[in-house]
Design a protein around this motif. Structure first.
Motif, PDB file in Angstrom:
ATOM      1  N   ALA A  86       0.858  -1.186   0.000  1.00 18.09           N
ATOM      2  CA  ALA A  86       0.000   0.000   0.000  1.00 18.09           C
ATOM      3  C   ALA A  86       0.892   1.233   0.000  1.00 18.09           C
ATOM      4  O   ALA A  86       2.102   1.149   0.245  1.00 18.09           O
ATOM      5  N   LEU A  87       0.290   2.378  -0.261  1.00 19.36           N
ATOM      6  CA  LEU A  87       1.003   3.650  -0.173  1.00 19.36           C
ATOM      7  C   LEU A  87       0.550   4.390   1.080  1.00 19.36           C
ATOM      8  O   LEU A  87      -0.624   4.766   1.194  1.00 19.36           O
ATOM      9  N   PRO A  88       1.441   4.591   2.050  1.00 21.13           N
ATOM     10  CA  PRO A  88       1.043   5.264   3.290  1.00 21.13           C
ATOM     11  C   PRO A  88       0.995   6.789   3.126  1.00 21.13           C
ATOM     12  O   PRO A  88       1.712   7.369   2.305  1.00 21.13           O
ATOM     13  N   ASN A  89       0.164   7.393   3.926  1.00 17.82           N
ATOM     14  CA  ASN A  89       0.200   8.847   4.093  1.00 17.82           C
ATOM     15  C   ASN A  89       1.603   9.268   4.519  1.00 17.82           C
ATOM     16  O   ASN A  89       2.264   8.572   5.292  1.00 17.82           O
ATOM     17  N   GLU A  90       2.054  10.423   4.035  1.00 18.79           N
ATOM     18  CA  GLU A  90       3.422  10.874   4.313  1.00 18.79           C
ATOM     19  C   GLU A  90       3.729  10.939   5.807  1.00 18.79           C
ATOM     20  O   GLU A  90       4.873  10.712   6.230  1.00 18.79           O
ATOM     21  N   TYR A  91       2.731  11.206   6.651  1.00 22.92           N
ATOM     22  CA  TYR A  91       2.981  11.326   8.082  1.00 22.92           C
ATOM     23  C   TYR A  91       3.293   9.987   8.738  1.00 22.92           C
ATOM     24  O   TYR A  91       3.821   9.953   9.855  1.00 22.92           O
ATOM     25  N   LEU A  92       3.005   8.888   8.061  1.00 21.97           N
ATOM     26  CA  LEU A  92       3.374   7.588   8.621  1.00 21.97           C
ATOM     27  C   LEU A  92       4.886   7.372   8.591  1.00 21.97           C
ATOM     28  O   LEU A  92       5.386   6.425   9.219  1.00 21.97           O
ATOM     29  N   HIS A  93       5.610   8.244   7.917  1.00 20.15           N
ATOM     30  CA  HIS A  93       7.077   8.182   7.976  1.00 20.15           C
ATOM     31  C   HIS A  93       7.555   8.322   9.413  1.00 20.15           C
ATOM     32  O   HIS A  93       8.552   7.707   9.813  1.00 20.15           O
ATOM     33  N   TYR A  94       6.850   9.112  10.221  1.00 18.53           N
ATOM     34  CA  TYR A  94       7.231   9.280  11.629  1.00 18.53           C
ATOM     35  C   TYR A  94       7.091   7.967  12.404  1.00 18.53           C
ATOM     36  O   TYR A  94       7.806   7.751  13.386  1.00 18.53           O
ATOM     37  N   TYR A  95       6.172   7.110  11.991  1.00 19.02           N
ATOM     38  CA  TYR A  95       5.949   5.839  12.676  1.00 19.02           C
ATOM     39  C   TYR A  95       6.875   4.749  12.139  1.00 19.02           C
ATOM     40  O   TYR A  95       7.491   4.018  12.915  1.00 19.02           O
ATOM     41  N   TYR A  96       6.940   4.621  10.825  1.00 14.87           N
ATOM     42  CA  TYR A  96       7.717   3.540  10.227  1.00 14.87           C
ATOM     43  C   TYR A  96       9.232   3.778  10.311  1.00 14.87           C
ATOM     44  O   TYR A  96      10.001   2.833  10.384  1.00 14.87           O
ATOM     45  N   PHE A  97       9.638   5.048  10.301  1.00 21.92           N
ATOM     46  CA  PHE A  97      11.061   5.393  10.349  1.00 21.92           C
ATOM     47  C   PHE A  97      11.323   6.334  11.524  1.00 21.92           C
ATOM     48  O   PHE A  97      11.952   7.374  11.383  1.00 21.92           O
ATOM     49  N   ARG A  98      10.809   5.946  12.680  1.00 14.82           N
ATOM     50  CA  ARG A  98      10.865   6.848  13.841  1.00 14.82           C
ATOM     51  C   ARG A  98      12.302   7.136  14.259  1.00 14.82           C
ATOM     52  O   ARG A  98      12.634   8.254  14.655  1.00 14.82           O
ATOM     53  N   ARG A  99      13.183   6.132  14.199  1.00 17.64           N
ATOM     54  CA  ARG A  99      14.566   6.345  14.621  1.00 17.64           C
ATOM     55  C   ARG A  99      15.263   7.344  13.705  1.00 17.64           C
ATOM     56  O   ARG A  99      15.927   8.274  14.162  1.00 17.64           O
ATOM     57  N   GLU A 100      15.105   7.149  12.396  1.00 20.21           N
ATOM     58  CA  GLU A 100      15.760   8.043  11.444  1.00 20.21           C
ATOM     59  C   GLU A 100      15.211   9.468  11.538  1.00 20.21           C
ATOM     60  O   GLU A 100      15.975  10.448  11.494  1.00 20.21           O
ATOM     61  N   THR A 101      13.883   9.575  11.670  1.00 17.21           N
ATOM     62  CA  THR A 101      13.289  10.904  11.772  1.00 17.21           C
ATOM     63  C   THR A 101      13.704  11.595  13.063  1.00 17.21           C
ATOM     64  O   THR A 101      14.040  12.787  13.067  1.00 17.21           O
ATOM     65  N   LEU A 102      13.707  10.860  14.172  1.00 17.41           N
ATOM     66  CA  LEU A 102      14.120  11.446  15.444  1.00 17.41           C
ATOM     67  C   LEU A 102      15.576  11.886  15.382  1.00 17.41           C
ATOM     68  O   LEU A 102      15.917  12.975  15.872  1.00 17.41           O
ATOM     69  N   ASP A 103      16.437  11.069  14.778  1.00 22.01           N
ATOM     70  CA  ASP A 103      17.845  11.454  14.650  1.00 22.01           C
ATOM     71  C   ASP A 103      18.005  12.749  13.852  1.00 22.01           C
ATOM     72  O   ASP A 103      18.900  13.549  14.128  1.00 22.01           O
ATOM     73  N   SER A 104      17.128  12.959  12.870  1.00 23.03           N
ATOM     74  CA  SER A 104      17.254  14.154  12.028  1.00 23.03           C
ATOM     75  C   SER A 104      16.804  15.426  12.734  1.00 23.03           C
ATOM     76  O   SER A 104      17.167  16.528  12.312  1.00 23.03           O
ATOM     77  N   VAL A 105      15.996  15.286  13.806  1.00 22.14           N
ATOM     78  CA  VAL A 105      15.483  16.479  14.486  1.00 22.14           C
ATOM     79  C   VAL A 105      15.992  16.633  15.918  1.00 22.14           C
ATOM     80  O   VAL A 105      15.850  17.701  16.508  1.00 22.14           O
ATOM     81  N   ARG A 106      16.591  15.559  16.481  1.00 23.72           N
ATOM     82  CA  ARG A 106      16.937  15.588  17.906  1.00 23.72           C
ATOM     83  C   ARG A 106      17.836  16.767  18.261  1.00 23.72           C
ATOM     84  O   ARG A 106      17.627  17.459  19.260  1.00 23.72           O
ATOM     85  N   ASP A 107      18.849  16.995  17.457  1.00 22.13           N
ATOM     86  CA  ASP A 107      19.806  18.060  17.757  1.00 22.13           C
ATOM     87  C   ASP A 107      19.660  19.246  16.802  1.00 22.13           C
ATOM     88  O   ASP A 107      20.606  20.008  16.606  1.00 22.13           O
ATOM     89  N   THR A 108      18.482  19.368  16.196  1.00 19.98           N
ATOM     90  CA  THR A 108      18.294  20.444  15.239  1.00 19.98           C
ATOM     91  C   THR A 108      18.375  21.813  15.909  1.00 19.98           C
ATOM     92  O   THR A 108      17.933  22.000  17.055  1.00 19.98           O
ATOM     93  N   ARG A 109      18.950  22.751  15.218  1.00 22.13           N
ATOM     94  CA  ARG A 109      19.017  24.119  15.740  1.00 22.13           C
ATOM     95  C   ARG A 109      17.670  24.814  15.633  1.00 22.13           C
ATOM     96  O   ARG A 109      17.408  25.782  16.364  1.00 22.13           O
ATOM     97  N   GLU A 110      16.839  24.331  14.705  1.00 29.62           N
ATOM     98  CA  GLU A 110      15.573  25.023  14.454  1.00 29.62           C
ATOM     99  C   GLU A 110      14.495  24.000  14.119  1.00 29.62           C
ATOM    100  O   GLU A 110      14.597  23.286  13.125  1.00 29.62           O
ATOM    101  N   THR A 111      13.475  23.894  14.962  1.00 32.17           N
ATOM    102  CA  THR A 111      12.341  23.033  14.651  1.00 32.17           C
ATOM    103  C   THR A 111      11.469  23.712  13.594  1.00 32.17           C
ATOM    104  O   THR A 111      11.643  24.889  13.268  1.00 32.17           O
ATOM    105  N   ARG A 112      10.518  22.953  13.085  1.00 32.87           N
ATOM    106  CA  ARG A 112       9.590  23.527  12.102  1.00 32.87           C
ATOM    107  C   ARG A 112       8.831  24.702  12.710  1.00 32.87           C
ATOM    108  O   ARG A 112       8.634  25.727  12.056  1.00 32.87           O
ATOM    109  N   GLY A 113       8.414  24.562  13.955  1.00 30.69           N
ATOM    110  CA  GLY A 113       7.710  25.661  14.614  1.00 30.69           C
ATOM    111  C   GLY A 113       8.572  26.901  14.737  1.00 30.69           C
ATOM    112  O   GLY A 113       8.095  28.025  14.549  1.00 30.69           O
ATOM    113  N   GLU A 114       9.842  26.722  15.059  1.00 37.82           N
ATOM    114  CA  GLU A 114      10.746  27.864  15.185  1.00 37.82           C
ATOM    115  C   GLU A 114      10.978  28.528  13.832  1.00 37.82           C
ATOM    116  O   GLU A 114      11.039  29.758  13.732  1.00 37.82           O
TER     117      GLU A 114
END
Length: 446
Positions: free
Chosen positions: A244-272
């Motif tokens: 199946a083709l997942p909604n793009e937001y399921l990337h946070y669930y299926y690739f949680r480690r990779e996504t978390l690694d990309s934002v954990r030490d980010t200088r600027e979150t999306r909100g910022e």
């Protein structure tokens, strides 16, 4: 007919107005804007004035004097509010990240925090709509769209419908990658699709054209998958495994480690990023001197916003630029206007919407909000039957729906236990102790 936009100072409001101006079957005779920030709504009103310049029949725009003034006489209400502004979003992202779990405004702990803050305001709006405009239809853009729509439906029943542009974008991109023409996709006699899930958590499981199933061929074609966003996000191997083709937001669930690694030490979150970008836009626009200058600033800021959408997920999946098709803006506006036309015209149009489940997913409560294909008439949106969910899909839906309903319970009854349950049971929060610390910090920093 009067269209009221709550959150009328929002950055995407001009997209709705532009779509109205281009709408050949326009039924709206007046747009009323309401926002709690008078400076923002004044700037957006200038952008709308620039869009109306030279149009042979512009839609009149009025800024309301309070919520009740905005709602009285409305035929449709578009609700696109952001309770707490971008400062609230920054807290929703940073507090979970400080505890080593994902911070995102609609997914995970950040989504729960945003829901806790937003639901009481959304319920107040629903109550005022029921009192002042009981015949109005509320189209909810406000995130987290699933749980906010579910809360508002406790007051408004089926007269509130949630929308999101992610599912329709997925269907459109998949069809294009499979070689289907957009015009064919819009013809219900030729095209069909099966999409089911919750808001920001769903799957496209079938895509047919003239009776031929297109999805297996698309999933088998790495080149075609590499031509659109979801194919690049998830990769061919995983998509073929899912079937199946997942909604793009399921990337946070299926690739949680990779996504978390990309934002954990980010200088600027999306909100910022959005806080600085939009804050800068509104400051410059207030001093720009005229609709032309304000519109030019808005268009530049809009393009930058689209280019950077889900940047961390794209970085986690190899890094790539968004397609030009996806930078045009719009999405929410097209879905909202299609929904409005379908109700007014009693047309039977099929759209992917957030509505009460009924019997669509038998394992969920009838009043639970799901995101699925609906047939829209003058009576509202009716979810269509769908194929049974696979166990992995159903399991994730059931767990996240439990989180959503606990969030609504916590917001309505000020129940800390329900709030803790919502946070601790979320698949992206890995410890009740972490959930408790997030909840405590959020309360202190509110």
């Amino acid at each position: 007919m009067r269209l009221t936009i709550l959150g009328g100072g929002g950055f995407r409001v001009p997209l709705v107005y532009r779509a109205l101006l281009e709408d050949p079957g326009r039924a709206v005779s007046e747009v009323v804007l309401h926002d709690t920030d008078p400076r923002r709504v004044a700037v957006i009103a200038e952008v709308l004035a620039r869009l109306a310049q030279g149009h042979p029949a512009p839609v009149p725009v009025r800024v309301a004097d309070g919520l009740d003034d905005a709602l009285e006489g409305a035929g449709f209400v578009f609700s696109a509010i952001r309770v707490g502004g971008t400062a609230g979003r920054i807290r929703d992202e940073r507090i979970p990240l400080s505890e080593g779990v994902l911070g995102q405004e609609t997914v995970g702990a950040g989504g729960v925090l945003y829901g806790l803050r937003t639901i009481p305001v959304a319920l107040h709006i629903a109550e005022r709509v029921a009192a002042l405009a009981p015949g109005a239809w509320v189209i909810n853009f406000t995130n987290p769209a699933g749980m906010v729509t579910e809360a508002m439906s406790q007051v408004l029943g089926d007269r509130v419908i949630g929308i999101c542009d992610s599912p329709v974008g997925l269907v459109r991109r998949a069809a294009r990658a499979a070689g289907a023409e957009p015009a064919a996709l819009a013809d219900p006699d030729r095209a069909g699709y099966d999409y089911v899930g919750l808001n920001h958590l769903g799957w496209l499981r079938s895509l047919t054209l003239d009776g031929t199933e297109l999805l297996p061929g698309l999933l088998a074609d790495d080149e075609a998958l590499g031509s659109f966003e979801e194919g690049r996000l998830f990769g061919g191997d995983w998509l073929r495994t899912l079937g199946a083709l997942p909604n793009e937001y399921l990337h946070y669930y299926y690739f949680r480690r990779e996504t978390l690694d990309s934002v954990r030490d980010t200088r600027e979150t999306r909100g910022e990023f959005l806080d600085q970008q939009q804050g800068g836009f509104f400051t410059r626009a207030a001093a720009a001197g005229g609709p032309d200058a304000v519109y030019a600033l808005w268009e530049r800021a809009r393009l930058e916003r689209e280019e950077t959408y889900m940047a961390h997920s794209r970085e986690a999946s190899g890094g790539w630029q968004r397609d030009s098709h996806d930078l045009e803006g719009g999405g929410y506006d097209r879905v909202a206007l299609a929904l409005m036309h379908a109700i007014l015209g009693n047309s039977g149009t099929r759209l992917i919407l957030n509505v009460r489940n009924g019997t669509t997913v038998p394992q969920l409560a009838p009043d639970a909000i799901v995101e699925t294909v609906c047939e829209v008439s003058a009576q509202g949106a009716r979810p269509l039957p769908c194929a049974p969910l696979r166990e992995d899909q159903l399991g994730l839906m059931l767990q996240v729906k439990a989180v959503e309903r606990a969030t609504v319970e916590a917001a309505v009854f000020k129940d800390r236990s329900a709030a803790l349950r919502a946070l601790a049971l979320h698949p992206l929060v890995d410890s009740p102790a972490v959930a408790a610390r997030i909840l405590e910090r959020a309360a202190k920093e509110a």
